[in-house]
Design an enzyme around this catalytic site. Structure first.
Site, PDB file in Angstrom:
ATOM      1  N   ASP A   1      89.583  14.252  93.971  1.00 27.54           N
ATOM      2  CA  ASP A   1      89.577  14.274  95.431  1.00 27.54           C
ATOM      3  C   ASP A   1      88.836  15.511  95.919  1.00 27.54           C
ATOM      4  O   ASP A   1      89.220  16.632  95.606  1.00 27.54           O
ATOM      5  CB  ASP A   1      91.025  14.296  95.950  1.00 27.54           C
ATOM      6  CG  ASP A   1      91.088  14.248  97.476  1.00 27.54           C
ATOM      7  OD1 ASP A   1      91.086  13.137  98.035  1.00 27.54           O
ATOM      8  OD2 ASP A   1      91.126  15.329  98.111  1.00 27.54           O
TER       9      ASP A   1
ATOM     10  N   TYR B   1      84.754  21.288 101.620  1.00 29.64           N
ATOM     11  CA  TYR B   1      85.213  22.208 100.575  1.00 29.64           C
ATOM     12  C   TYR B   1      84.057  23.047 100.029  1.00 29.64           C
ATOM     13  O   TYR B   1      84.275  24.024  99.319  1.00 29.64           O
ATOM     14  CB  TYR B   1      85.862  21.459  99.404  1.00 29.64           C
ATOM     15  CG  TYR B   1      87.073  20.626  99.743  1.00 29.64           C
ATOM     16  CD1 TYR B   1      87.665  20.666 101.004  1.00 29.64           C
ATOM     17  CD2 TYR B   1      87.627  19.779  98.797  1.00 29.64           C
ATOM     18  CE1 TYR B   1      88.768  19.874 101.305  1.00 29.64           C
ATOM     19  CE2 TYR B   1      88.735  18.992  99.087  1.00 29.64           C
ATOM     20  CZ  TYR B   1      89.302  19.039 100.341  1.00 29.64           C
ATOM     21  OH  TYR B   1      90.386  18.261 100.633  1.00 29.64           O
TER      22      TYR B   1
ATOM     23  N   LYS C   1      85.014  13.063 101.865  1.00 20.21           N
ATOM     24  CA  LYS C   1      85.509  12.935 103.246  1.00 20.21           C
ATOM     25  C   LYS C   1      84.432  13.345 104.238  1.00 20.21           C
ATOM     26  O   LYS C   1      83.663  14.267 103.995  1.00 20.21           O
ATOM     27  CB  LYS C   1      86.757  13.813 103.448  1.00 20.21           C
ATOM     28  CG  LYS C   1      87.854  13.533 102.441  1.00 20.21           C
ATOM     29  CD  LYS C   1      89.075  14.416 102.661  1.00 20.21           C
ATOM     30  CE  LYS C   1      90.008  14.324 101.476  1.00 20.21           C
ATOM     31  NZ  LYS C   1      89.696  15.246 100.398  1.00 20.21           N
TER      32      LYS C   1
ATOM     33  N   HIS D   1      88.793  11.547 109.265  1.00 23.16           N
ATOM     34  CA  HIS D   1      90.008  12.202 109.761  1.00 23.16           C
ATOM     35  C   HIS D   1      90.500  11.655 111.097  1.00 23.16           C
ATOM     36  O   HIS D   1      91.667  11.775 111.408  1.00 23.16           O
ATOM     37  CB  HIS D   1      89.763  13.709 109.922  1.00 23.16           C
ATOM     38  CG  HIS D   1      89.606  14.412 108.617  1.00 23.16           C
ATOM     39  ND1 HIS D   1      90.657  14.923 107.911  1.00 23.16           N
ATOM     40  CD2 HIS D   1      88.503  14.675 107.873  1.00 23.16           C
ATOM     41  CE1 HIS D   1      90.221  15.468 106.802  1.00 23.16           C
ATOM     42  NE2 HIS D   1      88.914  15.331 106.745  1.00 23.16           N
TER      43      HIS D   1
END
Length: 296
Positions: free
Chosen positions: A49, A54, A83, A116
């Protein structure tokens, strides 16, 4: 892969029930992401993940490719999640954001792409149609936001998962039941009550892994409280992410399949729910789509 170690998504793909989380605070050297991801794959993790935000997808991609190159795994053995960050929510930016992640990773596709907030579903569907992602999902959605998507006219693919904070102090029972009733998998982040990221988390909250009930159950099974918290999620049908940059803990976390909690253990852990949310994302509280004002 053993059927106990994966669950079927509503689009026919399978997701491993235990995932390796790759986020690290900015002060952690990026090279560490490559090292620990390689190690996680070596000890048996198959679900990785990560996310553009990040800032380590390049290193995580290198780790995956090196383990494919040395024959440890094939690409199809790895379930990779990325994401969409909040700066790319406009419909026309979604595909290029995913393509940028793929370029950093040097992979042809991701297995799951998550958003999100309920703003870019149409563009996500196009990414799936183009083969850039196998599945599409959401994160931090409450049940009303999920309903909004599910009731969208012309919805082509419903989200396969909802990735949310979930642990014994915030067991998300109602949201889990709602997701199960719509064949959406709940994926748990902060499953150990992550309290070490001081820039995100309220440090005054109680430490989950010191909870006496968890510790007593851990002693009974000769396991750690962390493993008990992870096992709890798997047994209730939740896909759980275990994030660690500590090799001893990474190796330990894969042992979650070596024991089983009794119905009494599960009931006792259900009983310590306190609706404590470690990650409140307070800067977004005034946003009309802020998800945490609803009960679930």
């Amino acid at each position: 892969m053993d059927s106990k170690r994966q669950v079927k998504l509503n689009d026919g793909h399978f997701i491993p029930v235990l995932g390796f989380g790759t986020y690290a605070p900015p002060e952690t050297a990026k090279s560490e992401a490559q090292e620990v991801t390689q190690f996680a794959i070596e000890v048996g993790f198959r679900h990785i993940d990560c996310a553009h935000v990040y800032q380590n997808e390049e290193q995580v991609g290198q780790a995956i490719r090196s383990k494919i190159a040395d024959g440890t795994v094939k690409r199809e053995d790895i379930f990779y999640t990325s994401k969409l960050w909040l700066t790319s929510l406009r419909q026309e930016l979604v595909r290029s954001a995913l393509e940028k992640s793929l370029k950093n990773l040097q992979l042809d596709y991701v297995d799951l792409y998550i958003i999100h907030f309920p703003l870019a579903v149409k563009a996500l569907e196009k990414c799936k149609d183009a083969g850039l992602t196998k599945s599409i999902g959401v994160s931090n959605f409450n049940h009303k936001q999920l309903e909004k998507i599910l009731n969208k006219p012309g919805l082509k693919y419903k989200p396969v998962c909802n990735q949310v904070e979930c642990h014994p102090y915030l067991n998300q029972r109602k949201l889990l039941d709602f997701c199960k009733s719509h064949d959406i998998v709940l994926v748990a982040y902060a499953a150990l009550g992550s309290q070490r990221l001081k820039e995100w988390v309220n440090l005054d909250l109680p430490v989950l892994l010191e909870d006496p009930v968890l510790c007593a159950i851990a002693n009974k099974h000769k396991q750690t409280p962390a493993l008990v918290a992870l096992r709890y999620q798997i047994q209730r049908g939740v896909v759980v992410l275990a994030k660690s940059y500590n090799k001893k803990r990474i190796k330990e976390n894969i042992q979650v399949f070596d024991f089983e909690l009794t119905p009494e253990d599960m009931k006792a852990i259900d009983g310590i729910n306190r609706n404590i949310r470690y990650y409140e994302f307070l800067p977004g509280v005034s946003h009309p789509e802020y998800p945490f004002l609803e009960e679930y």
